[in-house]
Write an enzyme that holds these catalytic residues in place. Sequence first.
Site, PDB file in Angstrom:
ATOM      1  N   ILE A 169      -3.809   4.241   1.547  1.00 53.69           N
ATOM      2  CA  ILE A 169      -4.206   4.557   2.917  1.00 53.69           C
ATOM      3  C   ILE A 169      -5.284   5.636   2.955  1.00 53.69           C
ATOM      4  O   ILE A 169      -6.070   5.719   3.899  1.00 53.69           O
ATOM      5  CB  ILE A 169      -2.975   4.976   3.755  1.00 53.69           C
ATOM      6  CG1 ILE A 169      -3.303   4.944   5.256  1.00 53.69           C
ATOM      7  CG2 ILE A 169      -2.446   6.341   3.313  1.00 53.69           C
ATOM      8  CD1 ILE A 169      -2.085   5.115   6.141  1.00 53.69           C
TER       9      ILE A 169
ATOM     10  N   HIS B 281       0.840  -1.201   0.000  1.00 48.76           N
ATOM     11  CA  HIS B 281       0.000   0.000   0.000  1.00 48.76           C
ATOM     12  C   HIS B 281       0.875   1.251   0.000  1.00 48.76           C
ATOM     13  O   HIS B 281       2.047   1.233   0.409  1.00 48.76           O
ATOM     14  CB  HIS B 281      -0.980   0.003   1.184  1.00 48.76           C
ATOM     15  CG  HIS B 281      -0.478   0.690   2.422  1.00 48.76           C
ATOM     16  ND1 HIS B 281      -0.477   2.069   2.566  1.00 48.76           N
ATOM     17  CD2 HIS B 281       0.008   0.192   3.593  1.00 48.76           C
ATOM     18  CE1 HIS B 281       0.011   2.384   3.752  1.00 48.76           C
ATOM     19  NE2 HIS B 281       0.305   1.264   4.400  1.00 48.76           N
ATOM     20  N   CYS B 282       0.296   2.344  -0.492  1.00 54.72           N
ATOM     21  CA  CYS B 282       0.959   3.649  -0.441  1.00 54.72           C
ATOM     22  C   CYS B 282      -0.115   4.691  -0.121  1.00 54.72           C
ATOM     23  O   CYS B 282      -1.060   4.392   0.604  1.00 54.72           O
ATOM     24  CB  CYS B 282       1.693   3.948  -1.753  1.00 54.72           C
ATOM     25  SG  CYS B 282       0.624   4.116  -3.187  1.00 54.72           S
ATOM     26  N   HIS B 283       0.025   5.910  -0.624  1.00 63.30           N
ATOM     27  CA  HIS B 283      -0.943   6.971  -0.330  1.00 63.30           C
ATOM     28  C   HIS B 283      -2.246   6.757  -1.097  1.00 63.30           C
ATOM     29  O   HIS B 283      -3.326   6.681  -0.515  1.00 63.30           O
ATOM     30  CB  HIS B 283      -0.331   8.332  -0.675  1.00 63.30           C
ATOM     31  CG  HIS B 283      -1.127   9.486  -0.162  1.00 63.30           C
ATOM     32  ND1 HIS B 283      -0.879  10.793  -0.539  1.00 63.30           N
ATOM     33  CD2 HIS B 283      -2.198   9.538   0.685  1.00 63.30           C
ATOM     34  CE1 HIS B 283      -1.750  11.591   0.077  1.00 63.30           C
ATOM     35  NE2 HIS B 283      -2.551  10.865   0.813  1.00 63.30           N
TER      36      HIS B 283
END
Length: 311
Positions: free
Chosen positions: A297, A268-270
Amino acid sequence: MNLSEPLKQRIEALVRSDRVVLFMKGSRRFPQCGFSGAVVQILDAVLPSYTTVNVLEDPEIREGIKAYASWPTIPQLYIDGEFVGGADIIREMRESGELAQKLGGAAGGGGEVKAPKITISEAAKRAFTEAAAEAPGELLRFEVSPRFEYGLFFGPRAEGDIEVDAGGLTVLVDPASARRADGVSIDFVDGPEGAGFRIENPNEPPRVRQLSVRKLKEMLDAGERFEFVDVRTDKEHAIARIAQAKLLDQAELERLEALPKDTPIVFHCHHGGRSRSAAEAFVGRGFSKVYNLEGGIDAWSVAVDPSVPRY
């Protein structure tokens, strides 16, 4: 580009490695551009076997084949060592019948395409039976594209169709799809995100799978075992985090790379972009169960846990 003699010899060896050779982006099982996929679909309909060369794996071949044929684009098809053309030319030759003439004995060689084995769950059979009442006179059709995209719908019988008995339910597949459909199982599932068909295909190459934040929460709540990796920067991780995720630093990267290739890994990232790139890199390293968190996220904060700060 001027071809060196060693590169020319490498290309000539590839061109003559089989009667029919396609230089393309990706592979026959998983084309990585639309033009390559279109030519694969044409060839799959008439040839049981042929050789493909993935130019993405070798930049020297990718540029060299263009100079070799004096043709600026990929894909390129060769028959009996002779350059035939690219996607548009192959499409025109197919429509005019010239391609079948050119292939001669290669077309249809190796015998008739066998009916694939397709397993349909009882839940899926019930759903199909209900849907069939809305399509009188039509049969269930199943299509598998060269990129392993699926079509599942009711339609008329077409010339060349292969009929499959899937436990009392008749399914029609075209010859090209049949080669990619053997061993497929189809189920009908109803979950928090709605009802739909789930298709599992053992022929499908590993790829990054998209994972919704709600599904991730289900997995965490159920205590499922998987690696959960945050590919953002230290600064972003300090602003907002999902508790179970580990930040990807050099030590974590080395640990992950040493794991068995069938280890489930969720990145996951932003917002989902950087993590998809990381996930694709792990698929390239041979990992087969790799997921990217859709929306990152930020989506987790909006849909699952509003206590996680948005930024």
